[in-house]
Write an enzyme that holds these catalytic residues in place. Structure first.
Site, PDB file in Angstrom:
ATOM      1  CD  GLU A  66      73.995  91.545  22.473  1.00 42.21           C
ATOM      2  OE1 GLU A  66      73.885  90.644  21.337  1.00 42.21           O
ATOM      3  OE2 GLU A  66      74.966  91.509  23.336  1.00 42.21           O
ATOM      4  CG  PHE A 128      88.760  93.079  22.332  1.00 41.31           C
ATOM      5  CD1 PHE A 128      88.781  92.224  21.420  1.00 41.31           C
ATOM      6  CD2 PHE A 128      87.877  92.875  23.630  1.00 41.31           C
ATOM      7  CE1 PHE A 128      87.759  91.027  21.841  1.00 41.31           C
ATOM      8  CE2 PHE A 128      87.052  91.849  23.968  1.00 41.31           C
ATOM      9  CZ  PHE A 128      86.970  90.797  23.040  1.00 41.31           C
ATOM     10  CD  GLN A 129      83.838  92.468  22.855  1.00 43.81           C
ATOM     11  OE1 GLN A 129      83.467  93.128  23.802  1.00 43.81           O
ATOM     12  NE2 GLN A 129      83.334  91.038  22.681  1.00 43.81           N
ATOM     13  CE  LYS A 178      85.282  99.419  30.904  1.00 43.52           C
ATOM     14  NZ  LYS A 178      86.004  97.999  30.703  1.00 43.52           N
ATOM     15  CG  MET A 490      54.996  85.741   2.018  1.00 40.74           C
ATOM     16  SD  MET A 490      53.343  85.737   1.562  1.00 40.74           S
ATOM     17  CE  MET A 490      52.395  86.743   2.694  1.00 40.74           C
TER      18      MET A 490
HETATM   19  C1  LIG Z   1      65.129  88.397   8.720  1.00 42.77           C
HETATM   20  C2  LIG Z   1      64.233  88.056   7.443  1.00 42.77           C
HETATM   21  N1  LIG Z   1      64.908  87.118   6.632  1.00 42.77           N
HETATM   22  C3  LIG Z   1      64.224  86.654   5.442  1.00 42.77           C
HETATM   23  C4  LIG Z   1      62.987  87.369   5.096  1.00 42.77           C
HETATM   24  C5  LIG Z   1      62.018  86.873   4.015  1.00 42.77           C
HETATM   25  N2  LIG Z   1      60.886  86.061   4.211  1.00 42.77           N
HETATM   26  C6  LIG Z   1      59.613  86.978   4.271  1.00 42.77           C
HETATM   27  S1  LIG Z   1      58.376  85.921   4.855  1.00 42.77           S
HETATM   28  C7  LIG Z   1      59.508  84.727   4.884  1.00 42.77           C
HETATM   29  C8  LIG Z   1      58.788  83.122   5.153  1.00 42.77           C
HETATM   30  C9  LIG Z   1      58.437  83.199   6.565  1.00 42.77           C
HETATM   31  O1  LIG Z   1      58.117  81.819   6.997  1.00 42.77           O
HETATM   32  P1  LIG Z   1      57.488  81.450   8.410  1.00 42.77           P
HETATM   33  O2  LIG Z   1      58.094  82.136   9.553  1.00 42.77           O
HETATM   34  O3  LIG Z   1      57.554  80.188   8.663  1.00 42.77           O
HETATM   35  O4  LIG Z   1      56.074  82.061   8.400  1.00 42.77           O
HETATM   36  P2  LIG Z   1      55.086  81.409   7.232  1.00 42.77           P
HETATM   37  O5  LIG Z   1      55.134  82.597   6.250  1.00 42.77           O
HETATM   38  O6  LIG Z   1      54.961  80.209   7.134  1.00 42.77           O
HETATM   39  O7  LIG Z   1      53.663  82.113   8.070  1.00 42.77           O
HETATM   40  C10 LIG Z   1      60.706  84.896   4.798  1.00 42.77           C
HETATM   41  C11 LIG Z   1      61.824  84.048   4.499  1.00 42.77           C
HETATM   42  C12 LIG Z   1      62.445  88.189   6.287  1.00 42.77           C
HETATM   43  N3  LIG Z   1      61.085  88.791   5.948  1.00 42.77           N
HETATM   44  N4  LIG Z   1      62.952  88.410   7.554  1.00 42.77           N
END
Ligand SMILES: Cc1ncc(C[n+]2csc(CCOP(=O)(O)OP(=O)(O)O)c2C)c(N)n1
Length: 588
Positions: A66, A128-129, A178, A490
């Site tokens: 979803e 439920f749910q 529902k 990042m």
């Molecule tokens: C759902 C979620 N969890 C954690 C983060 C924190 N976060 C920001 S950038 C990043 C790393 C992203 O890594 P990747 O997808 O490999 O992309 P890259 O930065 O290597 O281009 C994380 C963990 C986030 N933005 N969103």
């Protein structure tokens, strides 16, 4: 955006009052609102609605999770300006929508989510749910409804559409029990029209404010326009361009503003903020006037507010009064639809000579090319910047790009130049990993004739990779570029800069993405050198179906420039300066 862009004269639209079940009323109302596509996932509490679908001319896209449905509806909206619609069952179906709803909320995306809930006689019994999804989504929706009477369904859905697009757009959720879906009522689309909705009583253009703003613009020596997401959301591209050209004011863009002012325009300085170019942030710090258009002074854009553009008077044109004076104190707040406000303001703006200020900005670009990774000779290493540059060059920029979140998102913003609004689909405010793939599906469904690219990191791609199946089921031609650096890039970069390179929990083992694509019936190839990039991009574009490219890029490259969180805009970290003519990328 043409507000209410979904509206159409559908022949299938029921024009005379008719007795229908609640489930039928859901679809009949959606048809009346001009909806043609819904993204969703069925379950017991929404089954009456799914059962009734066969009688209505709406295409339902079966997602794999979803969260994907919410991002698809969001991507559909971002690419087209129409309201995206997502659907889910009660409990876990509804909670799985929440990240996608919050993503849309932070970026002001008009979206309607419809969820089923347990029957009204067991509501509140932990049936439920059962979850209290209106309670859960209260802080991340613009508004939500719990509907437990069949006769209220049409009105709630129509009201949801109106709220989603009025004033500052946003997501609205309609939760329907529902028993309300199973009951019957007279469906009368026109009569279900909601009463006039006024987003805010103060929403009018203030005469003295306009006068004051025009005066500030006339007297400014170093003005800068800050161009935000509100430009495309209000359809104010023309008006912003006229203001910039008439008064010769350079334009700095937020991430979500990219595309709303053409990248190739002589007055376009580029992106501002944490990973914006140095001359853009310097111009903002040196400006004597900022004209903020449909943006909200997010901390990624201002750095520490106490150090932000201290020499500048500030005009803020914004549809949401709550945003004015929230993060940055302004001298003039013009509250209203950006396009309408600018239409009132423009007749008061005369031509200005901005050449001295533009020359100063031009000269501050001086040594920048030394820091540009693109200018390094080919060392055999593959850098993400090269991939973005080639993608832009080969597509001519004429594509919708959906990015995920991370380094690749910033490289895309830096090296893929957007000329038109709605061509960059990206999660700015919430920064939601896993967004790109489903959002691209929504964008492609909304704009089937456009070339659509996913740009994702190896981390974020894995969060919603199950939607590859949805691409195949819907037979969509979507190209996917994974920027694979073997890290949560990042976060690794922050660890390198601010945590003594302690790479805790950021090295990432991934499946062979080309094999993963193959398992779904999607073609693909890995790319390891700069020389192969163009050929691979062309191969993907020419392929009849979806295509996945796995770009094995330099593992520990960083995004430059970077303003560390909490610093001022002029306190940035640059790519270590090198003379590209004598030093190679091996020295990085
Ligand atoms: C759902 C979620 N969890 C954690 C983060 C924190 N976060 C920001 S950038 C990043 C790393 C992203 O890594 P990747 O997808 O490999 O992309 P890259 O930065 O290597 O281009 C994380 C963990 C986030 N933005 N969103």
């Amino acid at each position: 955006m043409g507000r209410n862009a979904n509206a159409k004269s559908a022949e299938s639209h029921l024009t005379t009052p008719t007795r229908l079940t609640g489930a039928e009323i859901v679809w009949a109302t959606l048809v009346g609102e001009g909806v043609t596509t819904v993204f969703g996932y069925p379950g017991g509490a929404i089954l009456p609605v799914y059962d009734a679908l066969r009688k209505f001319p709406i295409h339902h896209v079966l997602v794999r999770h979803e969260q994907g449905a919410a991002h698809m509806a969001d991507g559909y909206s971002r690419a087209s300006g129409k309201v995206g619609v997502a659907m889910a069952t009660s409990g876990p179906g509804a909670t799985n929508l929440v990240t996608g709803i919050a993503t849309a909320m932070l970026d002001s995306i008009p979206m309607v989510c419809i969820t089923g809930n347990v029957s009204s006689k067991v509501l509140g019994t932990d049936a439920f749910q059962e979850v209290d999804i209106t309670g859960i989504t209260l802080p991340v929706t613009k508004h939500n409804f719990l509907v437990n009477k069949t006769e209220d369904i049409a009105h709630a859905i129509r009201y949801a559409f109106q709220i989603a697009v009025s004033g500052r757009p946003g997501p609205v959720l309609v939760d329907i029990t529902k028993d309300a879906q199973q009951g019957t009522a007279i469906f009368d689309f026109e009569a279900a029209k909601p009463r006039a909705y006024r987003p805010h009583p103060m929403l009018h253009v203030d005469e003295s404010g306009l006068k004051h703003a025009a005066e500030l613009i006339k007297n400014a020596k170093r003005p800068v326009i800050l161009a935000g997401h509100g430009i495309s959301e209000s359809g104010a591209m023309e008006q912003v361009r006229t203001l910039a050209e008439r008064a010769q004011i350079p334009v700095a863009l937020t991430l979500l503003g990219l595309g709303s002012f053409p990248a190739s325009h002589a007055l376009n300085m580029g992106m501002m903020g944490m990973h914006g170019e140095s001359w853009v942030n310097t111009a903002i710090q040196e400006a004597d006037l900022l004209i903020a258009c449909g943006m909200r002074f997010d901390d990624r854009v201002t750095g520490t507010p106490s150090t932000y553009a201290l020499k500048a008077k500030k005009i803020h044109i914004e549809v949401d009064p709550a945003e004015v004076n929230k993060n940055v104190k302004v001298d003039v707040g013009l509250i209203g639809d950006l396009r309408e406000v600018l239409e009132e303001l423009l007749p008061r703006i005369a031509g200005r000579d901005g050449s001295a200020w533009l020359k100063t900005i031009e000269s501050s670009k001086g040594a920048v090319s030394v820091h540009d990774i693109k200018n390094l000779p080919d060392s055999g290493h593959l850098y993400a910047a090269h991939v973005m540059h080639d993608l832009w060059r080969i597509t001519g920029g004429d594509a919708i790009v959906a990015t995920d979140v991370g380094q690749h998102q910033m490289w895309e913003a830096q090296y893929f130049h957007h000329e038109t609004p709605r061509s960059l689909v990206t999660s700015g405010g919430l920064g939601t990993m896993g967004f790109a793939l489903p959002a691209a599906i929504g964008a492609k469904m909304a704009c089937p004739d456009k070339e659509v690219w996913v740009i994702a990191g190896d981390g974020g791609f894995q969060m919603t990779a199950a939607e590859l199946s949805t691409i195949v089921q819907e037979k969509l031609k979507i190209n996917i570029a994974i920027i694979n650096n073997g890290y949560l890039g990042m976060v690794r970069q922050w660890q390198e800069f601010f945590y003594e390179s302690n790479y805790e929990s950021t090295p990432l083992v991934s499946p062979d993405f080309v094999k993963l694509a193959d398992a779904h019936g999607i073609a693909g190839r890995a790319v390891t050198t700069r020389a192969e990039v163009a050929e691979a991009v062309n191969e993907a574009r020419k392929a009849p179906g979806a295509f996945l490219l796995n770009f094995m890029v330099e593992k520990e490259d960083s995004v430059y420039p970077m303003i560390p969180a909490g610093n001022a805009l002029h306190e940035m970290i640059r790519r270590p300066g090198k003379n590209p003519l004598v030093e190679s990328a091996d020295d990085e």
